[in-house]
Design a protein around this motif. Sequence first.
Motif, mmCIF file in Angstrom:
data_model
loop_
_atom_site.group_PDB
_atom_site.id
_atom_site.type_symbol
_atom_site.label_atom_id
_atom_site.label_comp_id
_atom_site.label_asym_id
_atom_site.label_seq_id
_atom_site.Cartn_x
_atom_site.Cartn_y
_atom_site.Cartn_z
ATOM 1 N N GLU A 68 41.975 39.005 16.506
ATOM 2 C CA GLU A 68 43.024 38.410 17.331
ATOM 3 C C GLU A 68 42.474 38.015 18.705
ATOM 4 O O GLU A 68 41.566 38.658 19.225
ATOM 5 N N ILE A 69 43.039 36.968 19.262
ATOM 6 C CA ILE A 69 42.646 36.525 20.601
ATOM 7 C C ILE A 69 43.653 37.097 21.597
ATOM 8 O O ILE A 69 44.862 36.940 21.419
ATOM 9 N N ILE A 70 43.123 37.777 22.590
ATOM 10 C CA ILE A 70 43.977 38.551 23.476
ATOM 11 C C ILE A 70 43.634 38.310 24.951
ATOM 12 O O ILE A 70 42.601 37.724 25.261
ATOM 13 N N LEU A 71 44.486 38.782 25.830
ATOM 14 C CA LEU A 71 44.185 38.800 27.260
ATOM 15 C C LEU A 71 43.933 40.248 27.668
ATOM 16 O O LEU A 71 44.621 41.151 27.198
ATOM 17 N N ALA A 72 42.939 40.456 28.502
ATOM 18 C CA ALA A 72 42.655 41.806 28.999
ATOM 19 C C ALA A 72 42.014 41.691 30.371
ATOM 20 O O ALA A 72 41.272 40.735 30.640
ATOM 21 N N ALA A 73 42.295 42.655 31.223
ATOM 22 C CA ALA A 73 41.676 42.656 32.548
ATOM 23 C C ALA A 73 40.176 42.850 32.405
ATOM 24 O O ALA A 73 39.714 43.619 31.565
ATOM 25 N N ASP A 74 39.414 42.135 33.216
ATOM 26 C CA ASP A 74 37.959 42.306 33.233
ATOM 27 C C ASP A 74 37.652 43.682 33.816
ATOM 28 O O ASP A 74 38.009 43.957 34.958
ATOM 29 N N PRO A 75 37.008 44.577 33.019
ATOM 30 C CA PRO A 75 36.758 45.935 33.519
ATOM 31 C C PRO A 75 35.943 45.957 34.803
ATOM 32 O O PRO A 75 36.046 46.883 35.591
ATOM 33 N N ARG A 76 35.144 44.918 35.017
ATOM 34 C CA ARG A 76 34.308 44.907 36.214
ATOM 35 C C ARG A 76 35.047 44.324 37.404
ATOM 36 O O ARG A 76 34.636 44.500 38.540
ATOM 37 N N ARG A 77 36.111 43.585 37.129
ATOM 38 C CA ARG A 77 36.876 42.962 38.211
ATOM 39 C C ARG A 77 38.308 42.810 37.718
ATOM 40 O O ARG A 77 38.701 41.763 37.215
ATOM 41 N N PRO A 78 39.104 43.882 37.842
ATOM 42 C CA PRO A 78 40.412 43.923 37.181
ATOM 43 C C PRO A 78 41.374 42.806 37.589
ATOM 44 O O PRO A 78 42.313 42.519 36.860
ATOM 45 N N SER A 79 41.135 42.161 38.735
ATOM 46 C CA SER A 79 42.051 41.085 39.120
ATOM 47 C C SER A 79 41.842 39.840 38.257
ATOM 48 O O SER A 79 42.685 38.955 38.223
ATOM 49 N N PRO B 10 51.305 26.219 33.320
ATOM 50 C CA PRO B 10 50.786 27.595 33.246
ATOM 51 C C PRO B 10 51.162 28.403 34.485
ATOM 52 O O PRO B 10 51.225 27.856 35.580
ATOM 53 N N THR B 11 51.424 29.659 34.285
ATOM 54 C CA THR B 11 51.758 30.532 35.408
ATOM 55 C C THR B 11 50.519 31.242 35.921
ATOM 56 O O THR B 11 50.504 31.734 37.029
ATOM 57 N N ARG B 12 49.498 31.359 35.080
ATOM 58 C CA ARG B 12 48.279 31.991 35.552
ATOM 59 C C ARG B 12 47.081 31.493 34.762
ATOM 60 O O ARG B 12 47.231 30.848 33.721
ATOM 61 N N ARG B 13 45.923 31.829 35.284
ATOM 62 C CA ARG B 13 44.672 31.368 34.693
ATOM 63 C C ARG B 13 44.006 32.548 33.998
ATOM 64 O O ARG B 13 43.999 33.654 34.538
ATOM 65 N N VAL B 14 43.490 32.331 32.810
ATOM 66 C CA VAL B 14 42.753 33.382 32.103
ATOM 67 C C VAL B 14 41.334 32.882 31.856
ATOM 68 O O VAL B 14 41.117 31.682 31.713
#
Lengths: 138, 143
Positions: A68-79, B10-14
């Motif tokens: 699956e393709i997902i979104l996740a915070a970058d562990p090295r730069r959570p923003s 889009p509301t945000r950039r990934v």
Amino acid sequence: MTAERGPRRALFLALGSLAAVTAAAVAAGRWLDIVAVSGRSMAPTLLAGDRLLVEAFSYRRRPPRAGEIILAADPRRPSRELVKRIGGVDPSSGSAELVGDAPDASTDSRSFGPVDLVDVRWRAAFRVWPPGRVGLVR
Amino acid sequence: MLTLRSLLRPTRRVYAHCDIPCGIYDPEQARIEAESCLRIIEKHDASDDKLFRARCIHVKEERAELVKHHLDVLWHDYFKPEHLEKHPGIHETFWKATKQASKVKQTMDVAAAKELLLMIDSVDEMWKATGGPEKTRVSGRPA
């Protein structure tokens, strides 16, 4: 003519209400959202500039699955929020390996290690832009 | 009014992120700095000029530090776990080569500098065996 109009009107109504519901949900931004893709590590599946409809329903019911393709915070730069594919899931540690579809041009779990499954909330469901590439994301 | 355009905004950039999307990784960079170290040591040994000799030591230490840096970048960023499966010696080779670079930094030993070149050449072999030239070099380089 009249025989056709009935089903067609129903179809319009259905599509219209679906769009309205989608719009409301996107407006709410909690369950559905539209995001823009940057970078090319998910090529050829996702290209820079693609816009995705992402949903946060699935992973409230079940954990993410490989592929699956997902979104996740970058562990090295959570923003920074990453879009990657789940390469594999390790249920015992509750973590997932993230990979890019273009491994030679991707910084992913090979560099920063696995991510916690509980931090994966959003799944990419549908590409809504550009018009020529609209469709399910898989 | 709600339009299709506003709906699809889009509301945000990934980020389908890559640290260096068009990464250039080439052991030649380390090799050139290591060659500098060797030549500087030779020039140092051939000179009687105190000042020149002092400069040689200073510059050689800088170059040796660059060798370590370039080797580290190759090690961390170019080589991936799938390469390790086919070339299990990667970690050992880099560990020894970077240690050798430290030795060249610390000493004025010609033999140590020559040994460092050989070690960089074995990194180069692994780089070539994993398709490094095709993957990371910009084409059109003079032969």
